[in-house]
Design a protein around this motif. Structure first.
Motif, PDB file in Angstrom:
ATOM      1  N   ARG A  81       0.848  -1.193   0.000  1.00  0.00           N
ATOM      2  CA  ARG A  81       0.000   0.000   0.000  1.00  0.00           C
ATOM      3  C   ARG A  81       0.877   1.234   0.000  1.00  0.00           C
ATOM      4  O   ARG A  81       1.689   1.436   0.912  1.00  0.00           O
ATOM      5  CB  ARG A  81      -0.919   0.005   1.225  1.00  0.00           C
ATOM      6  N   ARG A  82       0.723   2.040  -1.057  1.00  0.00           N
ATOM      7  CA  ARG A  82       1.539   3.243  -1.199  1.00  0.00           C
ATOM      8  C   ARG A  82       0.640   4.433  -1.488  1.00  0.00           C
ATOM      9  O   ARG A  82      -0.454   4.283  -2.041  1.00  0.00           O
ATOM     10  CB  ARG A  82       2.572   3.066  -2.314  1.00  0.00           C
ATOM     11  N   LEU A  83       1.116   5.624  -1.158  1.00  0.00           N
ATOM     12  CA  LEU A  83       0.352   6.858  -1.310  1.00  0.00           C
ATOM     13  C   LEU A  83       1.311   8.011  -1.543  1.00  0.00           C
ATOM     14  O   LEU A  83       2.389   8.054  -0.949  1.00  0.00           O
ATOM     15  CB  LEU A  83      -0.462   7.121  -0.025  1.00  0.00           C
ATOM     16  N   VAL A  84       0.910   8.946  -2.398  1.00  0.00           N
ATOM     17  CA  VAL A  84       1.628  10.206  -2.571  1.00  0.00           C
ATOM     18  C   VAL A  84       0.769  11.307  -1.966  1.00  0.00           C
ATOM     19  O   VAL A  84      -0.444  11.349  -2.199  1.00  0.00           O
ATOM     20  CB  VAL A  84       1.875  10.519  -4.067  1.00  0.00           C
ATOM     21  N   ALA A  97       2.161   8.817 -10.958  1.00  0.00           N
ATOM     22  CA  ALA A  97       1.289   8.057 -10.059  1.00  0.00           C
ATOM     23  C   ALA A  97       0.235   7.282 -10.844  1.00  0.00           C
ATOM     24  O   ALA A  97      -0.060   6.126 -10.527  1.00  0.00           O
ATOM     25  CB  ALA A  97       0.635   8.992  -9.047  1.00  0.00           C
ATOM     26  N   ARG A  98      -0.309   7.888 -11.883  1.00  0.00           N
ATOM     27  CA  ARG A  98      -1.301   7.189 -12.712  1.00  0.00           C
ATOM     28  C   ARG A  98      -0.664   5.982 -13.391  1.00  0.00           C
ATOM     29  O   ARG A  98      -1.225   4.901 -13.403  1.00  0.00           O
ATOM     30  CB  ARG A  98      -1.883   8.113 -13.798  1.00  0.00           C
ATOM     31  N   PRO A 103      -2.251   5.842  -5.622  1.00  0.00           N
ATOM     32  CA  PRO A 103      -3.172   6.942  -5.347  1.00  0.00           C
ATOM     33  C   PRO A 103      -2.462   8.117  -4.701  1.00  0.00           C
ATOM     34  O   PRO A 103      -1.335   7.982  -4.202  1.00  0.00           O
ATOM     35  CB  PRO A 103      -4.191   6.320  -4.395  1.00  0.00           C
ATOM     36  N   GLY A 104      -3.132   9.252  -4.705  1.00  0.00           N
ATOM     37  CA  GLY A 104      -2.552  10.434  -4.100  1.00  0.00           C
ATOM     38  C   GLY A 104      -3.574  11.352  -3.491  1.00  0.00           C
ATOM     39  O   GLY A 104      -4.754  11.318  -3.828  1.00  0.00           O
ATOM     40  N   GLU A 122      -8.231  11.636 -15.190  1.00  0.00           N
ATOM     41  CA  GLU A 122      -8.291  10.180 -15.337  1.00  0.00           C
ATOM     42  C   GLU A 122      -8.126   9.441 -14.005  1.00  0.00           C
ATOM     43  O   GLU A 122      -8.113   8.210 -13.983  1.00  0.00           O
ATOM     44  CB  GLU A 122      -7.201   9.723 -16.304  1.00  0.00           C
ATOM     45  N   ALA A 123      -8.030  10.168 -12.909  1.00  0.00           N
ATOM     46  CA  ALA A 123      -7.766   9.559 -11.607  1.00  0.00           C
ATOM     47  C   ALA A 123      -8.971   8.756 -11.110  1.00  0.00           C
ATOM     48  O   ALA A 123     -10.117   9.123 -11.349  1.00  0.00           O
ATOM     49  CB  ALA A 123      -7.411  10.633 -10.587  1.00  0.00           C
TER      50      ALA A 123
END
Length: 187
Positions: A81-84, A97-98, A103-104, A122-123
């Motif tokens: 699990r990663r996040l910006v 990221a896309r 996700p961010g 497009e997120a």
């Protein structure tokens, strides 16, 4: 540019968040600071980026930011699990990221830039974008088709502050943090 561990987690396979600053907005600025604290206190490993923006980075920000975010994740523990979490200039990581399915939380993204705007349009629903209605770089109509959670802060500028109203700014930013916590399931 450099990365540092904001807050390590003792949890095995802890989720990893990378904080990306703006041009003049450091990771210890209130928007990123409180996001980092929120994530750290929820068991996330928080990796922060610090950089100096030169003329080359200003003229072509996307490769500069993409290199920084990739290096930050490489320096962090591996996690499923990663996040910006990015502020303004850091939001040039959106196309990266896309492409990487990460996700961010995109704080005041530069929606006047076609690459950032297209990536945010497009997120998926796992992303969140937040901007102020008094910020000339926040153009929510340009991302109307996005599935991301979009939050517009009335009267707020590019710092998500309400000029001349410190109490209103504090209330608005508190609502922003509550929205982020809810979006990430940290409440």
């Amino acid at each position: 540019m450099s990365t540092f561990v904001w807050s390590p987690s003792d949890l095995e396979d802890a989720p990893v968040a990378v904080l990306l600053p703006g041009v003049g907005y450091p990771v210890k600025g209130p928007l990123l600071y409180w996001c980092g604290q929120m994530l750290a206190q929820s068991g996330w490993h928080v990796q922060a980026v610090e950089w100096t923006i030169d003329d080359d980075a200003r003229s072509d920000p996307q490769p500069f930011v993409e290199k920084a975010v990739a290096e930050a994740f490489d320096a962090a523990p591996s996690s499923s699990r990663r996040l910006v979490v990015a502020k303004s200039f850091g939001c040039f990581a959106l196309p990266w990221a896309r492409r990487n399915g990460i996700p961010g939380v995109w704080l005041t993204p530069v929606l006047t830039d076609a690459g950032v705007r297209t990536a945010l349009a497009e997120a998926p629903v796992t992303d969140m974008a937040i901007g102020g209605t008094a910020d000339a770089l926040w153009l929510p109509a340009s991302i109307a088709e996005t599935r991301a959670n979009v939050m517009s802060v009335p009267r707020a500028n590019h710092s998500l502050a309400i000029p001349g109203d410190w109490r209103g700014s504090l209330t608005a930013q508190s609502a922003v943090f509550d929205g982020i916590a809810s979006h990430l399931g940290l409440t």
